[in-house]
Write a protein that holds these residues in place. Sequence first.
Motif, PDB file in Angstrom:
ATOM      1  N   PRO A 325     -33.809  74.262  40.434  1.00  0.00           N
ATOM      2  CA  PRO A 325     -32.804  74.880  39.559  1.00  0.00           C
ATOM      3  C   PRO A 325     -31.526  74.051  39.557  1.00  0.00           C
ATOM      4  O   PRO A 325     -31.271  73.288  40.492  1.00  0.00           O
ATOM      5  CB  PRO A 325     -32.589  76.258  40.186  1.00  0.00           C
ATOM      6  N   GLN A 392     -34.388  79.677  43.237  1.00  0.00           N
ATOM      7  CA  GLN A 392     -35.205  79.687  42.020  1.00  0.00           C
ATOM      8  C   GLN A 392     -34.285  79.869  40.821  1.00  0.00           C
ATOM      9  O   GLN A 392     -33.189  80.425  40.942  1.00  0.00           O
ATOM     10  CB  GLN A 392     -36.217  80.844  42.064  1.00  0.00           C
ATOM     11  N   PRO A 393     -34.709  79.418  39.629  1.00  0.00           N
ATOM     12  CA  PRO A 393     -33.922  79.706  38.432  1.00  0.00           C
ATOM     13  C   PRO A 393     -33.687  81.203  38.311  1.00  0.00           C
ATOM     14  O   PRO A 393     -34.588  82.005  38.565  1.00  0.00           O
ATOM     15  CB  PRO A 393     -34.816  79.183  37.295  1.00  0.00           C
ATOM     16  N   GLY A 394     -32.470  81.575  37.964  1.00  0.00           N
ATOM     17  CA  GLY A 394     -32.123  82.991  37.870  1.00  0.00           C
ATOM     18  C   GLY A 394     -31.394  83.511  39.086  1.00  0.00           C
ATOM     19  O   GLY A 394     -30.754  84.566  39.028  1.00  0.00           O
ATOM     20  N   ASP A 395     -31.477  82.778  40.216  1.00  0.00           N
ATOM     21  CA  ASP A 395     -30.739  83.189  41.411  1.00  0.00           C
ATOM     22  C   ASP A 395     -29.236  83.033  41.168  1.00  0.00           C
ATOM     23  O   ASP A 395     -28.793  82.118  40.469  1.00  0.00           O
ATOM     24  CB  ASP A 395     -31.144  82.351  42.625  1.00  0.00           C
ATOM     25  N   GLU A 396     -28.447  83.928  41.763  1.00  0.00           N
ATOM     26  CA  GLU A 396     -27.003  83.894  41.591  1.00  0.00           C
ATOM     27  C   GLU A 396     -26.336  83.280  42.826  1.00  0.00           C
ATOM     28  O   GLU A 396     -26.727  83.546  43.959  1.00  0.00           O
ATOM     29  CB  GLU A 396     -26.470  85.304  41.355  1.00  0.00           C
ATOM     30  N   THR A 413     -25.199  81.544  37.729  1.00  0.00           N
ATOM     31  CA  THR A 413     -26.623  81.880  37.682  1.00  0.00           C
ATOM     32  C   THR A 413     -27.411  80.598  37.428  1.00  0.00           C
ATOM     33  O   THR A 413     -27.280  79.961  36.379  1.00  0.00           O
ATOM     34  CB  THR A 413     -26.912  82.887  36.563  1.00  0.00           C
ATOM     35  N   ALA A 415     -30.107  77.763  36.551  1.00  0.00           N
ATOM     36  CA  ALA A 415     -31.027  77.632  35.422  1.00  0.00           C
ATOM     37  C   ALA A 415     -32.138  76.643  35.761  1.00  0.00           C
ATOM     38  O   ALA A 415     -32.088  75.939  36.775  1.00  0.00           O
ATOM     39  CB  ALA A 415     -30.272  77.168  34.179  1.00  0.00           C
ATOM     40  N   GLU A 416     -33.131  76.551  34.903  1.00  0.00           N
ATOM     41  CA  GLU A 416     -34.202  75.572  35.068  1.00  0.00           C
ATOM     42  C   GLU A 416     -33.591  74.174  35.103  1.00  0.00           C
ATOM     43  O   GLU A 416     -32.712  73.849  34.306  1.00  0.00           O
ATOM     44  CB  GLU A 416     -35.188  75.643  33.913  1.00  0.00           C
TER      45      GLU A 416
END
Length: 417
Positions: A325, A392-396, A413, A415-416
Amino acid sequence: MSDDTSATGPSGETPQPQDPAPTGPAPTGPAPAGPVPAGPAPTGPAPTGPVPATPATATTPATQPASTGRAWLIAGLATAAALILIAGGFIAGTVTTVALSSGSSGACNAVSVADRVLPSIVTINVAGPTGAGSGSGQVISSDGYILTNNHVISPAASGGTLSVRFSDGHTADATLTGRDPKTDLAVIKVSNEKSLSVIDVGDSHSLVVGEPVVALGAPLGLSSTVTAGIVSALGRTVPVPSDDDRNAILVGAIQTDASINPGNSGGALVDCSGRLVGVNTAIATVPGDNGQRSTGSVGIGFAVPQAMAMPIAHELIDTGTVSYPTAGVDAVPIPHAVAQHYGVSDGLFVQAVTRGGPAADAGIRPGDIITSINGSPAVSIDVLTAIQVTSQPGDEVKVEYERGGQRHTTTVTLAEG
């Protein structure tokens, strides 16, 4: 701190800020030192200086990959000022030495482990434009895939040769399948080999401190060497020199007192059943008189846990790369003296943000100074690298930063990549 929006590299030195915007200081000065990987063993006379840490890409084995010179990095190990070296090796010799210890109470039966595991352990010889050396690896599939360290094979990553010596003495040419400088892992492949012995895979999550383990590899180029010890500690975070003057981060590393030396890099750390629990990658050394440092094992070695290494290996086999990410920010550390001179906080100077990326969406701008990430002081790009390899993507991610002398907090947040 910098993520995939900027170049990554193996030297272990931190890049200097470049002409920061008027809103922030333009840090200059020496880059901070950090731990070094324990890389391949250089072919040729054993060097008198520090030993390579992990990558096998230089010509001088001192806290660097398999033969290139790397910067020494300081590792915070208890009360001692220890230096992490790539577990490289010297002298790519043809002698096969097996150091076996008989089983005893509280220890593995090393004879049994050696008999079971050695056929799957290989010595990797590397030659390329940046140097030559040797390291270790293990066969992880019957069709010829071999797991090792990135610093072992990096000298040949942009043009060079790889060859593998098996425990029975026969050799085979190998090709690079993929490598991941962020975690110092790589996969190579041999073809047209039949009946390869494949290492059994264990579970690093089940390890406990004090549990006996065995290390196998080619320290100093001595193929099929076996040493025994225990799990000294778990969950270490160890930065080691990687590509493009960046650090790889061994997250959740296994610390062991099993003897690991230059050339052991990429080899196996196994449990008493002979199952892979870690990939030996770095060693610690201590300062000596007149600036000299010990280059051999002092009983503090580090291995990438199997639970991280095997998924990355499979991703490298499937795609040739590993995706992480991104925060969409390019930042560099501000030297402490520069921060004091300008009257700003220590931290990471934001050089650029990706338009429409996570950092930009969170309100971070070029010229800001990031002071902490998820509560950890942001004084090194290693902080971001550690976030990337464990997220992981989406983790804050909680980010604190300074702008114009004012403190701000935001949430990025990921991202990929």
